[in-house]
Design an enzyme around this catalytic site. Structure first.
Site, PDB file in Angstrom:
ATOM      1  N   LYS A 181       0.838  -1.197   0.000  1.00 27.94           N
ATOM      2  CA  LYS A 181       0.000   0.000   0.000  1.00 27.94           C
ATOM      3  C   LYS A 181       0.882   1.261   0.000  1.00 27.94           C
ATOM      4  CE  LYS A 181      -3.915  -2.385   0.377  1.00 27.94           C
ATOM      5  NZ  LYS A 181      -4.067  -3.805   0.100  1.00 27.94           N
TER       6      LYS A 181
HETATM    7  C1  PLP Z   1      -5.234  -4.723   0.780  1.00 27.71           C
HETATM    8  C2  PLP Z   1      -6.716  -4.683   0.901  1.00 27.71           C
HETATM    9  C3  PLP Z   1      -7.396  -5.217   2.020  1.00 27.71           C
HETATM   10  C4  PLP Z   1      -6.706  -6.059   3.053  1.00 27.71           C
HETATM   11  O1  PLP Z   1      -5.716  -5.415   3.764  1.00 27.71           O
HETATM   12  P1  PLP Z   1      -4.561  -6.294   4.438  1.00 27.71           P
HETATM   13  O2  PLP Z   1      -3.851  -5.314   5.302  1.00 27.71           O
HETATM   14  O3  PLP Z   1      -3.718  -6.849   3.339  1.00 27.71           O
HETATM   15  O4  PLP Z   1      -5.227  -7.372   5.226  1.00 27.71           O
HETATM   16  C5  PLP Z   1      -8.770  -5.038   2.119  1.00 27.71           C
HETATM   17  N1  PLP Z   1      -9.458  -4.373   1.172  1.00 27.71           N
HETATM   18  C6  PLP Z   1      -8.856  -3.873   0.074  1.00 27.71           C
HETATM   19  C7  PLP Z   1      -9.689  -3.131  -0.926  1.00 27.71           C
HETATM   20  C8  PLP Z   1      -7.466  -4.030  -0.105  1.00 27.71           C
HETATM   21  O5  PLP Z   1      -6.881  -3.562  -1.221  1.00 27.71           O
END
Ligand code: PLP
Length: 361
Positions: A181
């Site tokens: 992210k």
């Molecule tokens: C990355 C993501 C998640 C999950 O987050 P994690 O920290 O990897 O568990 C949930 N929703 C969306 C839209 C994502 O892109």
């Protein structure tokens, strides 16, 4: 080789600086001082009222739903990452997919009411690529039908709408601080709410429901994060201005280079600015998108079809549901490489290769 993304790696010595303290204190997890400090700093940065730092974005979603004691049907989008849907199922609720808007790629509020039944308890919408949902329309529907609103803001770190944090909308919002992210703490997640009582409940839930060494106040889970993760978060937040600047430069350069490409960008919310978390393109036709993807791959450049396939057609625990716009968009969308170390030469190369594919087809 050019990957779709690379995690931001801060100067190693800045991370090492925190390790000394961790060794001295020998407090390595369970809401340690670095984790608590990170919560304060992020709260301040985002200007949100209440926030918890948790294991990851998926656990944040699951805690949000369990915390709201949801039962029944949850209206959601199939144009998202799998965790959006799986967390609804994991919390014992039934996802009900509603189609997206073809311009914003977010859930289409005008199609929500038709899917509301007497079992509907909540709306779980994703701010896709960080682009804010129509939060006012969703709020109005939720109020009218007495539904809870949860926002999956995994992509939306730092996004503001109407001059305030996007995370201030809805009953609860989550964000992901995963390595892929925009801003990360290796693994990590945030839960945000405007309700201080609800935050207390979530804080208990994060730590197994413990309310003292021998007492329990609620059903809980292990949603804690470690001091090693918090340290990465503390270092990386100091680099956010440069991270944002570089991502914007890359994104603007793609925009300029690709003006002649038969593809368009999602329409961003008018009262908000892009956080440059992703660089999605919706191609005019799927074949051109596939040809570009393939030609880039031959040149060792990797793109991703975020989000393909539709979650309403690919999950073994969900029945197929036809969603015309979602299926159409997901068949034509492609995200291009976007990360801090990506050079302008590489952006130009990627752009040139794609235009070459178009000119030859
Ligand atoms: C990355 C993501 C998640 C999950 O987050 P994690 O920290 O990897 O568990 C949930 N929703 C969306 C839209 C994502 O892109």
């Amino acid at each position: 080789m050019i990957p779709i993304t690379k995690p931001f790696m801060p100067p190693q010595e800045e991370y090492a600086h925190y390790l000394k303290g961790i060794w001295q204190r020998q407090w390595i997890t369970n809401m340690g001082p670095l984790s608590s400090n990170l919560e304060l700093i992020i709260k301040d940065y985002l200007k949100v009222n209440h926030l918890l730092y948790v294991t990851n974005g998926t656990v944040a979603l699951e805690m949000a739903m369990k915390g709201l004691e949801l039962q029944g049907e949850v209206i959601t989008t199939a144009f998202s990452f799998v965790a959006t849907t799986s967390s609804i199922v994991w919390a014992g609720c039934q996802p009900v997919f509603v189609d997206i808007d073809a311009e914003s790629l977010n859930i289409d509020p005008t199609k929500i009411e038709a899917s509301i039944t007497d079992k509907t308890c909540a709306i779980l919408a994703t701010h896709v690529y960080g682009n804010p949902c129509d939060v006012e329309a969703i709020d109005a529907i939720a109020k009218k039908h007495n539904l809870k609103v949860i926002y999956d803001g995994a992509h939306a770190f730092g996004v503001q709408v109407n001059g305030q944090s996007i995370f201030n909308y809805g009953d609860v919002s989550i964000c992901s601080l995963h390595a892929t992210k925009l801003y990360h703490s290796i693994e990590g997640g945030l839960i945000m709410t405007n309700d201080p009582e609800f935050l207390k409940k979530l804080a208990l839930m994060r730590n197994f429901g413990f309310n003292g060494p021998e007492a329990f106040a609620a059903l809980g889970i292990n949603g804690k994060n470690s001091e090693f993760h918090a340290a990465m978060g503390l270092v990386n937040i100091t680099h956010l201005p440069e991270i944002m600047e570089k991502r914007q430069t890359i994104s603007d350069r793609y925009d300029r280079n690709l003006q002649g490409l038969r593809a368009k960008r999602p329409t961003w919310h008018a009262q908000s600015a892009n956080n440059y978390a992703y660089y999605p393109l919706v191609f005019e036709d799927m074949q051109l998108m596939l040809n570009c993807m393939e030609y880039l791959k031959v040149n060792e450049i990797f793109t991703r079809r975020y989000f393909y396939p539709s979650l309403a057609s690919s999950l073994p625990y969900m029945e197929y549901k036809k969603l015309e716009v979602t299926e159409d968009i997901s068949s034509r969308v492609l995200c291009l490489p976007l990360y801090c170390d990506l050079t302008t030469e590489e952006v130009d190369l990627i752009s040139r290769l794609m235009l070459r594919v178009q000119n030859n087809s």
